[in-house]
Design an enzyme around this catalytic site. Structure first.
Site, PDB file in Angstrom:
ATOM      1  N   HIS A  34       0.831  -1.205   0.000  1.00 17.91           N
ATOM      2  CA  HIS A  34       0.000   0.000   0.000  1.00 17.91           C
ATOM      3  C   HIS A  34       0.872   1.265   0.000  1.00 17.91           C
ATOM      4  O   HIS A  34       0.592   2.225  -0.731  1.00 17.91           O
ATOM      5  CB  HIS A  34      -0.922   0.017   1.228  1.00 17.91           C
ATOM      6  CG  HIS A  34      -1.876  -1.136   1.296  1.00 17.91           C
ATOM      7  ND1 HIS A  34      -1.891  -2.026   2.330  1.00 17.91           N
ATOM      8  CD2 HIS A  34      -2.857  -1.532   0.433  1.00 17.91           C
ATOM      9  CE1 HIS A  34      -2.848  -2.931   2.131  1.00 17.91           C
ATOM     10  NE2 HIS A  34      -3.437  -2.657   0.982  1.00 17.91           N
ATOM     11  N   GLN A  58     -17.279  -7.757  -3.166  1.00 15.31           N
ATOM     12  CA  GLN A  58     -16.251  -8.509  -3.880  1.00 15.31           C
ATOM     13  C   GLN A  58     -15.863  -9.803  -3.178  1.00 15.31           C
ATOM     14  O   GLN A  58     -14.977 -10.511  -3.632  1.00 15.31           O
ATOM     15  CB  GLN A  58     -15.020  -7.633  -4.161  1.00 15.31           C
ATOM     16  CG  GLN A  58     -14.171  -7.296  -2.965  1.00 15.31           C
ATOM     17  CD  GLN A  58     -13.089  -6.278  -3.334  1.00 15.31           C
ATOM     18  OE1 GLN A  58     -13.377  -5.118  -3.634  1.00 15.31           O
ATOM     19  NE2 GLN A  58     -11.855  -6.715  -3.343  1.00 15.31           N
ATOM     20  N   LYS A 146       0.526  -6.705  -8.392  1.00 13.68           N
ATOM     21  CA  LYS A 146       0.303  -7.941  -7.633  1.00 13.68           C
ATOM     22  C   LYS A 146      -1.062  -8.553  -7.978  1.00 13.68           C
ATOM     23  O   LYS A 146      -1.206  -9.749  -8.114  1.00 13.68           O
ATOM     24  CB  LYS A 146       0.404  -7.609  -6.149  1.00 13.68           C
ATOM     25  CG  LYS A 146      -0.434  -8.412  -5.203  1.00 13.68           C
ATOM     26  CD  LYS A 146       0.283  -9.642  -4.782  1.00 13.68           C
ATOM     27  CE  LYS A 146      -0.386 -10.445  -3.706  1.00 13.68           C
ATOM     28  NZ  LYS A 146      -1.814 -10.424  -3.646  1.00 13.68           N
ATOM     29  N   GLN A 150      -6.893  -7.814 -11.845  1.00 15.04           N
ATOM     30  CA  GLN A 150      -7.665  -6.648 -11.403  1.00 15.04           C
ATOM     31  C   GLN A 150      -7.248  -5.382 -12.154  1.00 15.04           C
ATOM     32  O   GLN A 150      -8.088  -4.630 -12.653  1.00 15.04           O
ATOM     33  CB  GLN A 150      -7.459  -6.462  -9.900  1.00 15.04           C
ATOM     34  CG  GLN A 150      -8.014  -5.163  -9.351  1.00 15.04           C
ATOM     35  CD  GLN A 150      -7.972  -5.135  -7.828  1.00 15.04           C
ATOM     36  OE1 GLN A 150      -8.823  -5.725  -7.187  1.00 15.04           O
ATOM     37  NE2 GLN A 150      -6.996  -4.465  -7.261  1.00 15.04           N
TER      38      GLN A 150
HETATM   39  P1  AMP Z   1      -5.933  -4.443  -1.036  1.00 16.65           P
HETATM   40  O1  AMP Z   1      -5.949  -3.577   0.177  1.00 16.65           O
HETATM   41  O2  AMP Z   1      -5.344  -5.792  -0.792  1.00 16.65           O
HETATM   42  O3  AMP Z   1      -7.242  -4.474  -1.768  1.00 16.65           O
HETATM   43  O4  AMP Z   1      -4.905  -3.768  -2.038  1.00 16.65           O
HETATM   44  C1  AMP Z   1      -5.028  -2.413  -2.381  1.00 16.65           C
HETATM   45  C2  AMP Z   1      -4.074  -2.094  -3.495  1.00 16.65           C
HETATM   46  O5  AMP Z   1      -2.748  -2.435  -3.105  1.00 16.65           O
HETATM   47  C3  AMP Z   1      -4.367  -2.883  -4.785  1.00 16.65           C
HETATM   48  O6  AMP Z   1      -4.161  -2.034  -5.905  1.00 16.65           O
HETATM   49  C4  AMP Z   1      -3.340  -3.969  -4.724  1.00 16.65           C
HETATM   50  O7  AMP Z   1      -2.972  -4.463  -5.994  1.00 16.65           O
HETATM   51  C5  AMP Z   1      -2.168  -3.259  -4.079  1.00 16.65           C
HETATM   52  N1  AMP Z   1      -1.247  -4.211  -3.481  1.00 16.65           N
HETATM   53  C6  AMP Z   1      -1.547  -5.191  -2.584  1.00 16.65           C
HETATM   54  N2  AMP Z   1      -0.440  -5.911  -2.290  1.00 16.65           N
HETATM   55  C7  AMP Z   1       0.564  -5.381  -3.024  1.00 16.65           C
HETATM   56  C8  AMP Z   1       1.958  -5.685  -3.173  1.00 16.65           C
HETATM   57  N3  AMP Z   1       2.540  -6.681  -2.504  1.00 16.65           N
HETATM   58  N4  AMP Z   1       2.688  -4.923  -4.018  1.00 16.65           N
HETATM   59  C9  AMP Z   1       2.105  -3.912  -4.700  1.00 16.65           C
HETATM   60  N5  AMP Z   1       0.821  -3.581  -4.613  1.00 16.65           N
HETATM   61  C10 AMP Z   1       0.051  -4.298  -3.782  1.00 16.65           C
END
Ligand code: AMP
Length: 287
Positions: A34, A58, A146, A150
């Site tokens: 994040h 989701q 990652k 999506q």
């Molecule tokens: P989430 O809170 O898991 O829904 O993720 C929010 C955003 O953070 C999304 O755009 C994810 O793709 C990104 N994200 C989650 N994990 C990673 C990671 N390890 N590296 C880069 N971006 C990430």
């Protein structure tokens, strides 16, 4: 950091902002992945809005919606430390009043890869991201590679629906051993955590094979499946080699290829991927 939990409050806050606004959509439980998006957003825009919303639409009926990690105080402190300007953290009833009925979805792209086992997942993602775009009205929005499918689908939506948002894709942040950082890693027991890295090793093995000149998808799949097989706690959900434009399987890799893997570890589901891109000296792998 300004903490806002209503749509109206967010709209009012937005009206006072001059210059470019970048949005970082998240489900909270902030980690280095994040923060990398927040830093990219700050480089791109004058103002950074992070949304924190565990989006019920989701999650499937038997998925981890209720046990998903939630700690607003911790996340607000971390957002403050990262210099986030606004943290938009609405409750589920604020985003989805009981009369909510409209959804956007990708009938084909959303049914492939992760959509095979999570048939309503991407419909929830599309709907909430479009709502967030309309509430926050960002110039840019950052997403992590990652979640490869999506980000490809969101780019498709932005193009198809002519949304005035620039989608920025950030590289995958990994733990020192290679496992992609994820909120769901918290669910892993110690022994599952030590096995989970097999997901990264499988993609690494494919990366090395590609760098040695391997181009055939069936050969690369074999290499990845053999690697995963050495980790007894991992059960493969899919290993797919697809074109990023269509998400259709390809016989050989090129500069539009994504290799995507989903595995189960205990009751936890983990995904990871690599992208093949055109480098200066031919094909290059981003892992
Ligand atoms: P989430 O809170 O898991 O829904 O993720 C929010 C955003 O953070 C999304 O755009 C994810 O793709 C990104 N994200 C989650 N994990 C990673 C990671 N390890 N590296 C880069 N971006 C990430």
């Amino acid at each position: 950091v300004d903490l806002i939990d209503t749509k109206q409050g967010m709209r009012k806050w937005r009206q006072r902002v001059l210059g470019n606004v970048a949005l970082v959509p998240t489900m909270g439980d902030f980690h280095e992945g994040h923060f990398s998006l927040v830093r990219a957003a700050r480089e791109a825009a004058d103002t950074v809005v992070v949304s924190l919303f565990v989006n019920p639409t989701q999650f499937g009926p038997h998925e981890d919606y209720t046990r998903y990690p939630r700690d607003l105080d911790r996340d607000a402190a971390l957002a403050r430390a990262e210099g986030v300007d606004c943290l938009f953290a609405p409750a589920a009833a604020e985003m989805y009043p009981t009369d909510h009925e409209t959804y956007v979805y990708w009938p084909r792209l959303g049914s492939l890869l992760c959509g095979m086992t999570r048939p309503t997942h991407f419909r929830g993602v599309a709907t909430v991201v479009l709502k967030l775009f309309n509430i926050v009205r960002p110039h840019q929005a950052t997403f992590g590679r990652k979640d490869g499918q999506q980000v490809i689908l969101i780019q498709r939506m932005v193009e198809d629906l002519d949304l005035p948002v620039e989608v920025m894709i950030c590289p995958t942040v990994r733990d020192p051993d290679g496992l992609a950082v994820s909120s769901r890693n918290r669910y892993l027991s110690m022994s599952d955590r030590s096995q989970a890295v097999g997901l990264y090793f499988a993609l690494s093995a494919a990366k090395h094979a590609i760098e040695r000149g391997e181009r055939r998808s069936d050969r690369l799949k074999e290499i990845m499946e053999q690697t995963v097989a050495a980790y007894s706690a991992l059960s493969v959900e899919y290993v797919e080699i697809v074109a990023r434009g269509t998400l259709e399987a390809t016989d050989s890799i090129d500069e539009d290829t994504m290799i995507a893997v989903a595995v189960g570890v205990g009751s936890t589901r983990l995904i990871d991927n690599l992208w093949v891109v055109q480098g200066k000296k031919g094909l290059q792998v981003e892992l």
